[in-house]
Structure formats: structure tokens, C-alpha cells
Design a protein around this motif. Structure first.
Motif, short mmCIF file in Angstrom:
data_model
loop_
_atom_site.label_atom_id
_atom_site.label_comp_id
_atom_site.label_asym_id
_atom_site.label_seq_id
_atom_site.Cartn_x
_atom_site.Cartn_y
_atom_site.Cartn_z
N HIS A 79 1.36 -1.22 -0.16
CA HIS A 79 -0.11 0.21 -0.18
C HIS A 79 1.28 1.56 -0.23
O HIS A 79 0.31 2.45 -0.34
CB HIS A 79 -0.71 0.11 0.84
CG HIS A 79 -2.38 -1.01 1.59
ND1 HIS A 79 -2.95 -1.36 2.33
CD2 HIS A 79 -2.35 -1.92 0.33
CE1 HIS A 79 -3.37 -2.31 1.96
NE2 HIS A 79 -3.49 -2.58 0.86
N LYS A 88 -7.22 5.33 -0.35
CA LYS A 88 -6.47 4.65 0.97
C LYS A 88 -7.01 4.06 1.64
O LYS A 88 -7.40 2.93 2.38
CB LYS A 88 -5.61 5.52 1.39
CG LYS A 88 -4.63 4.55 2.88
CD LYS A 88 -3.35 3.43 2.11
CE LYS A 88 -2.77 2.77 3.03
NZ LYS A 88 -2.11 4.42 3.78
N LEU A 146 -8.43 0.14 -0.19
CA LEU A 146 -7.49 -0.21 -0.01
C LEU A 146 -7.57 -0.83 1.99
O LEU A 146 -7.04 -1.90 2.32
CB LEU A 146 -6.12 0.35 -0.25
CG LEU A 146 -5.89 0.72 -1.35
CD1 LEU A 146 -4.41 1.31 -1.44
CD2 LEU A 146 -5.81 -0.49 -2.30
N SER A 205 -6.54 -5.57 5.93
CA SER A 205 -5.83 -5.31 4.93
C SER A 205 -5.10 -4.70 4.42
O SER A 205 -4.98 -3.56 4.41
CB SER A 205 -7.09 -4.85 3.79
OG SER A 205 -7.60 -4.23 4.27
N LYS A 263 -2.17 -4.98 3.27
CA LYS A 263 -1.35 -5.14 2.18
C LYS A 263 -2.72 -5.40 0.94
O LYS A 263 -3.67 -6.71 0.86
CB LYS A 263 -0.44 -5.95 1.66
CG LYS A 263 0.00 -7.08 2.60
CD LYS A 263 0.78 -7.82 2.07
CE LYS A 263 0.79 -9.37 2.24
NZ LYS A 263 2.14 -10.16 2.15
N THR A 284 -4.63 -6.10 -2.93
CA THR A 284 -6.35 -4.82 -3.92
C THR A 284 -6.75 -5.91 -3.58
O THR A 284 -6.40 -7.10 -4.83
CB THR A 284 -5.67 -4.56 -5.11
OG1 THR A 284 -5.17 -5.22 -5.74
CG2 THR A 284 -4.62 -2.84 -4.59
N SER A 288 -9.76 -1.91 -8.55
CA SER A 288 -8.88 -2.77 -7.67
C SER A 288 -7.94 -2.89 -9.87
O SER A 288 -6.34 -2.74 -9.75
CB SER A 288 -8.77 -4.54 -7.80
OG SER A 288 -9.32 -4.43 -6.46
N LEU A 332 -5.75 -0.10 -10.17
CA LEU A 332 -4.41 -0.12 -9.35
C LEU A 332 -3.58 -0.81 -9.24
O LEU A 332 -1.74 -0.27 -8.67
CB LEU A 332 -5.11 -0.09 -8.50
CG LEU A 332 -6.31 1.07 -7.36
CD1 LEU A 332 -6.51 0.95 -5.96
CD2 LEU A 332 -5.49 2.22 -7.46
#
Length: 426
Positions: A165, A186, A189, A202, A204, A206, A213, A216
Motif C-alpha cells: 500500500h 487509501k 485499500l 487488509s 496489503k 488489492t 482493483s 490500481l
């Protein structure tokens, strides 16, 4: 909405960093996304469907925008679901709550229009007009026409689960100056995941299944690999080197074997810097190309690529359906037909028609007719056995079956020309 996105594309071409993006997540864009959503989609942890949300659409959207302006809006955890993969394992998906899906969809559209002006030609997955077939064409033409003697097929271990992230936010901050927009990225995420009744953090990754997702993931790979190839790798290699990526799957093609070996070691270090790791058992360097008379082959995007020759004796890179994919699809057909013994014949045949049309649309590439026909014949024979089994005394005449089959199903055919095409050298 479309005019706004055109404005974003222009700004992305013109300016290094983009500002004032969050104001595009407004009542108009949210309502437009609501209209685009499909009915009967799987629901998130909130249990809300499109129909339920739409009953009080104006009030719901106004309340959402008000909370977003006050920064009191926080995405809910995604609901974890699993779908089977061809290798028998399960692929985890994250299903967002309905309101979160709307916000993600608008933000994903904004991100796509920012980065379409910045992504390189070597990437294909999750991008408009850049399908898997375009990637297959590129690989085919590169190996056919360039000095390619070695291919590195690589696999990143659990890519979507290991996106860092902090690095991802740094990459986004390099192109986006709107802090409010980044704040909500953020929040998505770190929204968490619901496994049954248990909420998991979560820290780390996606979640696959979220609308935001794919873009990203592309941003992450753009900075981690695409730019590295473009700015560093091509300049360091004395021989020719080419690179094609589709989502998190990628290939590197080399003129010299020693350079391929050096790049593999550098690749491990490069990925490790950003929290990623090569799957050693799925990563290898193999000889292939018009100057290599080997019988090696490699799989990519459901296809197997191999050395072969035309009837006139000239070199050609063959492309056929991957054996693993073909076996998996046949098993799916066999299992599905068992469930159709008491179902209406017309409904069964219509679904078979659609499935075979989809198979031809994907696997019907130049030179792959035999494998497409193989699958078509298997479905035809399996369907006859199923209908004959449900027939009284199993005495359905084959000519009667053929009349039914031909009423619904087209003959197998190719749909994608990957030969008559000028490649982009990437």
C-alpha cells in the motif's frame, strides 16, 4: 460524465500532476454508475441490491455525497467469496457493498482516464481496446519477425494479495495532487475483508473483484516493471529484448541467453524491492524462435506457443489452446451436462450455443482451428450422450439429435486473425 473524462485525458497529457479530481465524484456521476450496474449481482456485506438502493435513489445519493464531503464516509469491508480455478484451487474475490461499488466505479473511471495517457504500449490487461488477443498478436509477431531466441515466462506469487500500500500510494502521488481523492483510495485499500463473520485487516493487497482493483494493479505494475523495462532494461541489454504484460502475467523475449539469465536475477531483486516475489516453479527461460529448432513450448493467456513450420517449410510460431485449459473446460462441460438431465432441452441447447460461441471468440485464433474443433466435437458428443440418457430406453436416434444440434449450434470457426498485423515493437 463523458465530457469530464475527456477533460481528464487532456489534463493528463498536459500536466505532470492532476488536481481537483474528487469533485467529479458527484451526484450525477454516482447516479450514472447506478444506472450502469447490472441487476442480480452478488451483494456485499450490506446485503443491498441495485433494486433496493434505487427505491430511494435521490436520498441515498445525496446522503452519500454529504458524507463524502464531511469525510465521514468509510467503505465497508468486502465480502470474501471464492471461485474455482482451472488447477483445482480457489481464487479469492472481494465483493464490495453496493454503495462502495458505485464510488469505486466512478473513481476507477477517473484513474483509467488519467493513466491511459501514461501507460506504455507493452501492457494490455484491463485497458480499453487492448485485449488478450492483442497481446497474443504482439507475442506472435515479435517472435516471428525479430531476433528472439529465448523467452522468459514469469509468474508473480500472489500478486493481488501482496501489493504494498505504501508504494502504491507513492506511485499515485507522483501523478495525482488531489489529497482528498488519494485519501479515499487509501480507505478502499484498508477497508478490510469479511470471511464469514470474521473481519480481517487488509494491510496489503488489492481484493480481486473490486472495481478499482484492476487499474490500481496496472499502476503498480507500470511503476514496478513497465518503466523499469523501458528506462533501464532496454538500455542495458546489448541484444534485442521485448516485453509484453497482461495484468500481472508477463513475458520477456531475448536475443541472447546470457542476458536472459542476468535479467532473471535482476528481476528477482526488482520485485523484492516492492514486496513481490517470483514463483520459482512457474518461472523459466526456454529456447524458442526461428533460429532455435527446439520442441520447447510455453503457455500464456490460455494459449500454448510452439515452434512449427508451414507446408512450404518456412518457420512459423504455432498457437494452440493450452492443454491444461482444454482439459479443464472439458471437465466443466461434463459436470454441467450431468445437471441438465431433467432441464428443458431448448434451454440447454441455447446455453451450449452461447458457450461454444464464447469459446470460438476467445480461442478461435489463426492456426488454432483443430483445437477449437476438438472442443466443439467433445461438447457435441457429450451432449448427445446426455440427451440419449434422458430419452426413453436410451434410444434417441442420432439423426434426431443432429437436427436439434444444427438448429442451435454453428459449425466451429476462427474469429481472430493474429497473422496479418503489423507489430508494435515494445
Amino acid at each position: 460524465m463523458e465530457q469530464e473524462l475527456k477533460g481528464i485525458r487532456y489534463q493528463s497529457r498536459t500536466y505532470a500532476k492532476l488536481e481537483t479530481l474528487m469533485n467529479r465524484v458527484n451526484e450525477g456521476s454516482i447516479k450514472e454508475e447506478h444506472r450502469r450496474q447490472e441487476q442480480n449481482k452478488a451483494v456485499g456485506v450490506d446485503g443491498i441490491t441495485k433494486g433496493t438502493y434505487g427505491e430511494k435513489l435521490d436520498g441515498n445519493v445525496a446522503d452519500l455525497i454529504d458524507r463524502m464531503k464531511k469525510f465521514s464516509y468509510r467503505p465497508q469491508p468486502v465480502r470474501r467469496a471464492y471461485i474455482p480455478k482451472a488447477n483445482g484451487k480457489l481464487r479469492p474475490l472481494g465483493i464490495p457493498a453496493y454503495e462502495d461499488r458505485l464510488v469505486q466505479s466512478v473513481m476507477a473511471g477517473i484513474l483509467n482516464d488519467i493513466y491511459e495517457e501514461r501507460f506504455l504500449d507493452c501492457s494490455y490487461g484491463f485497458r480499453p481496446g487492448r485485449s488478450a488477443h492483442e497481446a497474443v498478436r504482439q507475442i506472435n509477431q515479435t517472435i516471428m519477425t525479430r531476433r528472439v531466441n529465448y523467452v522468459m515466462e514469469a509468474d508473480i506469487k500472489g500478486f493481488f494479495d501482496n501489493v504494498n500500500h505504501d508504494w502504491l500510494m507513492k506511485f499515485l502521488e507522483n501523478d495525482i495532487a488531489d489529497r482528498n481523492f488519494l485519501r479515499y483510495v487509501k480507505r478502499f485499500l484498508i477497508a478490510g475483508v469479511m470471511e464469514g463473520t470474521e473481519r480481517k485487516e487488509s494491510e496489503k493487497g488489492t481484493p480481486q473483484g473490486g472495481q478499482i482493483s484492476p487499474v490500481l494493479a496496472n499502476v503498480y505494475m507500470h511503476y514496478v516493471l513497465d518503466l523499469w523495462y523501458e528506462k533501464v532494461l532496454r538500455k542495458k541489454c546489448k541484444g534485442e529484448v521485448y516485453y509484453v504484460r497482461y495484468a500481472d502475467d508477463f513475458l520477456l523475449m531475448f536475443q541472447y541467453e546470457n542476458e536472459a539469465g542476468r535479467v532473471m536475477e535482476a528481476l528477482k531483486e526488482r520485485l523484492g524491492k516492492f514486496g513481490l516475489e517470483l514463483a520459482e516453479d512457474k518461472t523459466r527461460i526456454l529456447p524458442i524462435g526461428r533460429f532455435k529448432g527446439t520442441k520447447e513450448d510455453f503457455d500464456f493467456l490460455g494459449f500454448t506457443f510452439f515452434n512449427t513450420r508451414t507446408r512450404g517449410g518456412k518457420y512459423r510460431l504455432g498457437v494452440r489452446t493450452s492443454r491444461k485449459k482444454l482439459i479443464a473446460k472439458k471437465q466443466e462441460v461434463k459436470a454441467w451436462l450431468r445437471t441438465r438431465l431433467t432441464k428443458p432441452v431448448a434451454e440447454t441447447m441455447e446455453r451450449i450455443r452461447l458457450a461454444l460461441a464464447g469459446h470460438c471468440n476467445y480461442y478461435g485464433v489463426s492456426g488454432n482451428f483443430h483445437m477449437v474443433q476438438n472442443f466443439w466435437k467433445y461438447v457435441k458428443y457429450s451432449c448427445y450422450r446426455m440427451l440419449n440418457r434422458r430419452h426413453q430406453k436410451r434410444s434417441m436416434r442420432y439423426r434426431d439429435f443432429i437436427r436439434i444440434w444444427e438448429h442451435y449450434v454453428r459449425e466451429p470457426h476462427l474469429t481472430r486473425d493474429i497473422w496479418n498485423w503489423k507489430p508494435k515493437l515494445v
